[in-house]
Design an enzyme around this catalytic site. Structure first.
Site, PDB file in Angstrom:
ATOM      1  N   PRO A  10       0.834  -1.335   0.125  1.00 38.03           N
ATOM      2  CA  PRO A  10       0.094   0.102  -0.117  1.00 38.03           C
ATOM      3  C   PRO A  10       0.790   1.249   0.105  1.00 38.03           C
ATOM      4  O   PRO A  10       1.904   1.173   0.719  1.00 38.03           O
ATOM      5  CB  PRO A  10      -1.010  -0.001   1.281  1.00 38.03           C
ATOM      6  CG  PRO A  10      -0.164  -1.209   2.220  1.00 38.03           C
ATOM      7  CD  PRO A  10       0.531  -2.074   1.181  1.00 38.03           C
ATOM      8  N   ASN A  11       0.412   2.293  -0.492  1.00 36.94           N
ATOM      9  CA  ASN A  11       0.732   3.688  -0.746  1.00 36.94           C
ATOM     10  C   ASN A  11       2.163   3.768  -1.685  1.00 36.94           C
ATOM     11  O   ASN A  11       2.744   4.801  -1.942  1.00 36.94           O
ATOM     12  CB  ASN A  11       1.210   4.254   0.451  1.00 36.94           C
ATOM     13  CG  ASN A  11      -0.293   4.061   1.385  1.00 36.94           C
ATOM     14  OD1 ASN A  11      -1.006   4.916   0.789  1.00 36.94           O
ATOM     15  ND2 ASN A  11      -0.198   3.906   2.457  1.00 36.94           N
ATOM     16  N   ARG A  18       5.091  10.931  -2.738  1.00 36.08           N
ATOM     17  CA  ARG A  18       4.926  10.705  -1.302  1.00 36.08           C
ATOM     18  C   ARG A  18       6.195  10.855  -0.238  1.00 36.08           C
ATOM     19  O   ARG A  18       7.113  10.237  -0.858  1.00 36.08           O
ATOM     20  CB  ARG A  18       4.531   8.997  -1.309  1.00 36.08           C
ATOM     21  CG  ARG A  18       4.374   8.500  -0.026  1.00 36.08           C
ATOM     22  CD  ARG A  18       4.396   7.125   0.070  1.00 36.08           C
ATOM     23  NE  ARG A  18       4.314   6.600   1.198  1.00 36.08           N
ATOM     24  CZ  ARG A  18       4.308   5.311   1.787  1.00 36.08           C
ATOM     25  NH1 ARG A  18       4.963   4.565   0.989  1.00 36.08           N
ATOM     26  NH2 ARG A  18       4.016   5.167   3.056  1.00 36.08           N
ATOM     27  N   TYR A  23      11.365   8.903   0.973  1.00 38.87           N
ATOM     28  CA  TYR A  23      11.178   7.553  -0.107  1.00 38.87           C
ATOM     29  C   TYR A  23      11.925   8.042  -1.417  1.00 38.87           C
ATOM     30  O   TYR A  23      12.168   7.341  -2.262  1.00 38.87           O
ATOM     31  CB  TYR A  23       9.881   7.173  -0.303  1.00 38.87           C
ATOM     32  CG  TYR A  23       9.100   6.540   0.988  1.00 38.87           C
ATOM     33  CD1 TYR A  23       9.755   5.592   1.625  1.00 38.87           C
ATOM     34  CD2 TYR A  23       8.188   7.355   1.551  1.00 38.87           C
ATOM     35  CE1 TYR A  23       9.131   4.993   2.574  1.00 38.87           C
ATOM     36  CE2 TYR A  23       7.541   7.018   2.627  1.00 38.87           C
ATOM     37  CZ  TYR A  23       7.963   5.641   3.269  1.00 38.87           C
ATOM     38  OH  TYR A  23       7.524   5.191   4.465  1.00 38.87           O
ATOM     39  N   ASN A  74       8.230  -5.541  -0.823  1.00 36.47           N
ATOM     40  CA  ASN A  74       7.913  -4.412  -0.085  1.00 36.47           C
ATOM     41  C   ASN A  74       6.503  -4.654   0.309  1.00 36.47           C
ATOM     42  O   ASN A  74       5.561  -4.003  -0.294  1.00 36.47           O
ATOM     43  CB  ASN A  74       8.364  -3.053  -0.620  1.00 36.47           C
ATOM     44  CG  ASN A  74       8.385  -1.973   0.587  1.00 36.47           C
ATOM     45  OD1 ASN A  74       7.956  -2.319   1.384  1.00 36.47           O
ATOM     46  ND2 ASN A  74       9.070  -0.916   0.044  1.00 36.47           N
ATOM     47  N   ALA A  77       3.295  -0.751   4.946  1.00 32.63           N
ATOM     48  CA  ALA A  77       2.530  -0.774   6.151  1.00 32.63           C
ATOM     49  C   ALA A  77       2.316  -2.071   6.602  1.00 32.63           C
ATOM     50  O   ALA A  77       2.387  -2.506   7.791  1.00 32.63           O
ATOM     51  CB  ALA A  77       1.520   0.163   6.229  1.00 32.63           C
ATOM     52  N   HIS A  80       3.975  -4.354   9.333  1.00 27.71           N
ATOM     53  CA  HIS A  80       4.018  -4.206  10.846  1.00 27.71           C
ATOM     54  C   HIS A  80       2.741  -4.976  11.483  1.00 27.71           C
ATOM     55  O   HIS A  80       2.550  -4.772  12.557  1.00 27.71           O
ATOM     56  CB  HIS A  80       4.028  -2.883  11.217  1.00 27.71           C
ATOM     57  CG  HIS A  80       5.001  -2.087  10.316  1.00 27.71           C
ATOM     58  ND1 HIS A  80       6.400  -2.297  10.487  1.00 27.71           N
ATOM     59  CD2 HIS A  80       5.037  -1.068   9.321  1.00 27.71           C
ATOM     60  CE1 HIS A  80       7.100  -1.894   9.710  1.00 27.71           C
ATOM     61  NE2 HIS A  80       6.449  -0.948   8.965  1.00 27.71           N
ATOM     62  N   ASP A  87       1.343 -15.526   6.814  1.00 26.55           N
ATOM     63  CA  ASP A  87       0.976 -16.928   6.592  1.00 26.55           C
ATOM     64  C   ASP A  87       0.914 -17.500   5.202  1.00 26.55           C
ATOM     65  O   ASP A  87       1.168 -18.617   4.761  1.00 26.55           O
ATOM     66  CB  ASP A  87      -0.545 -17.138   7.163  1.00 26.55           C
ATOM     67  CG  ASP A  87      -0.707 -17.294   8.738  1.00 26.55           C
ATOM     68  OD1 ASP A  87       0.412 -17.420   9.389  1.00 26.55           O
ATOM     69  OD2 ASP A  87      -1.790 -17.161   9.376  1.00 26.55           O
ATOM     70  N   GLU A  98      12.159  -9.638   1.921  1.00 26.45           N
ATOM     71  CA  GLU A  98      11.502  -8.450   2.363  1.00 26.45           C
ATOM     72  C   GLU A  98      12.395  -7.060   1.979  1.00 26.45           C
ATOM     73  O   GLU A  98      13.534  -7.042   2.748  1.00 26.45           O
ATOM     74  CB  GLU A  98      11.124  -8.714   3.763  1.00 26.45           C
ATOM     75  CG  GLU A  98      10.623  -7.184   4.374  1.00 26.45           C
ATOM     76  CD  GLU A  98      10.192  -7.493   5.803  1.00 26.45           C
ATOM     77  OE1 GLU A  98       9.748  -8.658   6.215  1.00 26.45           O
ATOM     78  OE2 GLU A  98      10.218  -6.397   6.718  1.00 26.45           O
ATOM     79  N   HIS A 100      12.541  -2.818   2.202  1.00 20.60           N
ATOM     80  CA  HIS A 100      12.027  -1.369   2.685  1.00 20.60           C
ATOM     81  C   HIS A 100      12.825  -0.359   2.077  1.00 20.60           C
ATOM     82  O   HIS A 100      14.230  -0.276   2.280  1.00 20.60           O
ATOM     83  CB  HIS A 100      11.928  -1.312   4.163  1.00 20.60           C
ATOM     84  CG  HIS A 100      11.015  -2.240   4.701  1.00 20.60           C
ATOM     85  ND1 HIS A 100       9.649  -2.141   4.581  1.00 20.60           N
ATOM     86  CD2 HIS A 100      11.216  -3.324   5.406  1.00 20.60           C
ATOM     87  CE1 HIS A 100       9.293  -3.212   5.430  1.00 20.60           C
ATOM     88  NE2 HIS A 100      10.085  -4.025   5.588  1.00 20.60           N
ATOM     89  N   SER A 102      13.277   2.780   3.198  1.00 18.44           N
ATOM     90  CA  SER A 102      13.790   3.601   4.376  1.00 18.44           C
ATOM     91  C   SER A 102      14.264   2.610   5.639  1.00 18.44           C
ATOM     92  O   SER A 102      13.923   1.573   5.419  1.00 18.44           O
ATOM     93  CB  SER A 102      12.573   4.284   5.133  1.00 18.44           C
ATOM     94  OG  SER A 102      11.599   3.592   5.508  1.00 18.44           O
ATOM     95  N   ARG A 107      13.070   4.557  12.304  1.00 15.37           N
ATOM     96  CA  ARG A 107      11.863   5.394  12.608  1.00 15.37           C
ATOM     97  C   ARG A 107      10.970   5.147  13.746  1.00 15.37           C
ATOM     98  O   ARG A 107      11.504   4.486  14.867  1.00 15.37           O
ATOM     99  CB  ARG A 107      11.117   4.998  11.215  1.00 15.37           C
ATOM    100  CG  ARG A 107      12.026   5.355  10.005  1.00 15.37           C
ATOM    101  CD  ARG A 107      11.248   5.310   8.342  1.00 15.37           C
ATOM    102  NE  ARG A 107       9.990   6.055   8.385  1.00 15.37           N
ATOM    103  CZ  ARG A 107       9.128   5.796   7.595  1.00 15.37           C
ATOM    104  NH1 ARG A 107       9.350   4.910   6.408  1.00 15.37           N
ATOM    105  NH2 ARG A 107       8.091   6.752   7.505  1.00 15.37           N
ATOM    106  N   ARG A 111       7.271   0.549  13.537  1.00 10.51           N
ATOM    107  CA  ARG A 111       7.874   0.034  12.485  1.00 10.51           C
ATOM    108  C   ARG A 111       9.158  -0.839  12.568  1.00 10.51           C
ATOM    109  O   ARG A 111       9.625  -1.466  11.765  1.00 10.51           O
ATOM    110  CB  ARG A 111       8.599   1.345  11.361  1.00 10.51           C
ATOM    111  CG  ARG A 111       7.177   2.245  10.861  1.00 10.51           C
ATOM    112  CD  ARG A 111       7.770   3.128  10.084  1.00 10.51           C
ATOM    113  NE  ARG A 111       7.107   4.387  10.049  1.00 10.51           N
ATOM    114  CZ  ARG A 111       6.093   4.517   9.026  1.00 10.51           C
ATOM    115  NH1 ARG A 111       5.609   3.465   8.538  1.00 10.51           N
ATOM    116  NH2 ARG A 111       5.320   5.572   9.267  1.00 10.51           N
TER     117      ARG A 111
END
Ligand code: DQA
Length: 152
Positions: A10-11, A18, A23, A74, A77, A80, A87, A98, A100, A102, A107, A111
């Site tokens: 998301p986002n 953003r 980012y 990635n 959000a 977290h 699963d 995984e 990220h 940032s 942070r 996070r």
């Protein structure tokens, strides 16, 4: 089968506009094109998918079995919060890294926890687009090792 999947949560569709201080100026399209080209140079193809919806990301993870040798992910959000995504990763055999943009550990404390990391091959955080490239390299390496295991 030399195919990789790039998944963004998301986002991430708002990359480039953003929170640019966190980012950067790359758009999602720039990121996907760059990663796709990088993969092709290494002899792999890459499909890219972004969604703001947890269930759609889960559907992509389920569909990855037998189709991809690895997933660069990635979860944004959902990292977290999402036991459902965790699963889903646990349920498939495809290795996931995984990523990220940032440094999540520099942070807010919420996070610092990843639901996803324990079921991934590894986690790369804080290196921007370089982190995605490193994830591609790691998955290729894992795939080669897997092939060698089969041949030995
Ligand atoms: C992010 C970090 C997450 O905490 C955040 O919710 C994101 C982006 C990153 O790439 O740095 O949306 O995954």
């Amino acid at each position: 089968m030399n195919r990789l999947l790039l998944l963004n949560g998301p986002n991430m569709n708002l990359l480039g506009t953003r929170e640019k201080d966190i980012y950067g100026a790359y758009s999602l399209e720039d990121l996907e094109n760059e990663l796709h080209q990088f993969s092709v140079k290494k002899g792999y193809t890459m499909d890219c998918f972004q969604s703001n919806h947890e269930g759609e990301l889960i559907d992509q993870i389920h569909a990855a079995s037998g189709k991809y040798v690895g997933i660069v992910f990635n979860p944004a959000a959902y990292t977290h919060t999402s036991i459902a995504i965790r699963d889903a990763i646990k349920a498939i055999q495809v290795p996931v890294i995984e990523v990220h943009m940032s440094n999540v550990y520099a942070r807010e404390t919420f996070r610092h926890t990843s639901m996803i990391a324990p079921v991934c091959e590894g986690q790369i955080t804080g290196l921007g687009i370089t982190g995605y490239r490193l994830a591609v390299l790691a998955l290729i390496d894992l795939n080669r090792k897997g092939e060698n295991d089969v041949n030995t």
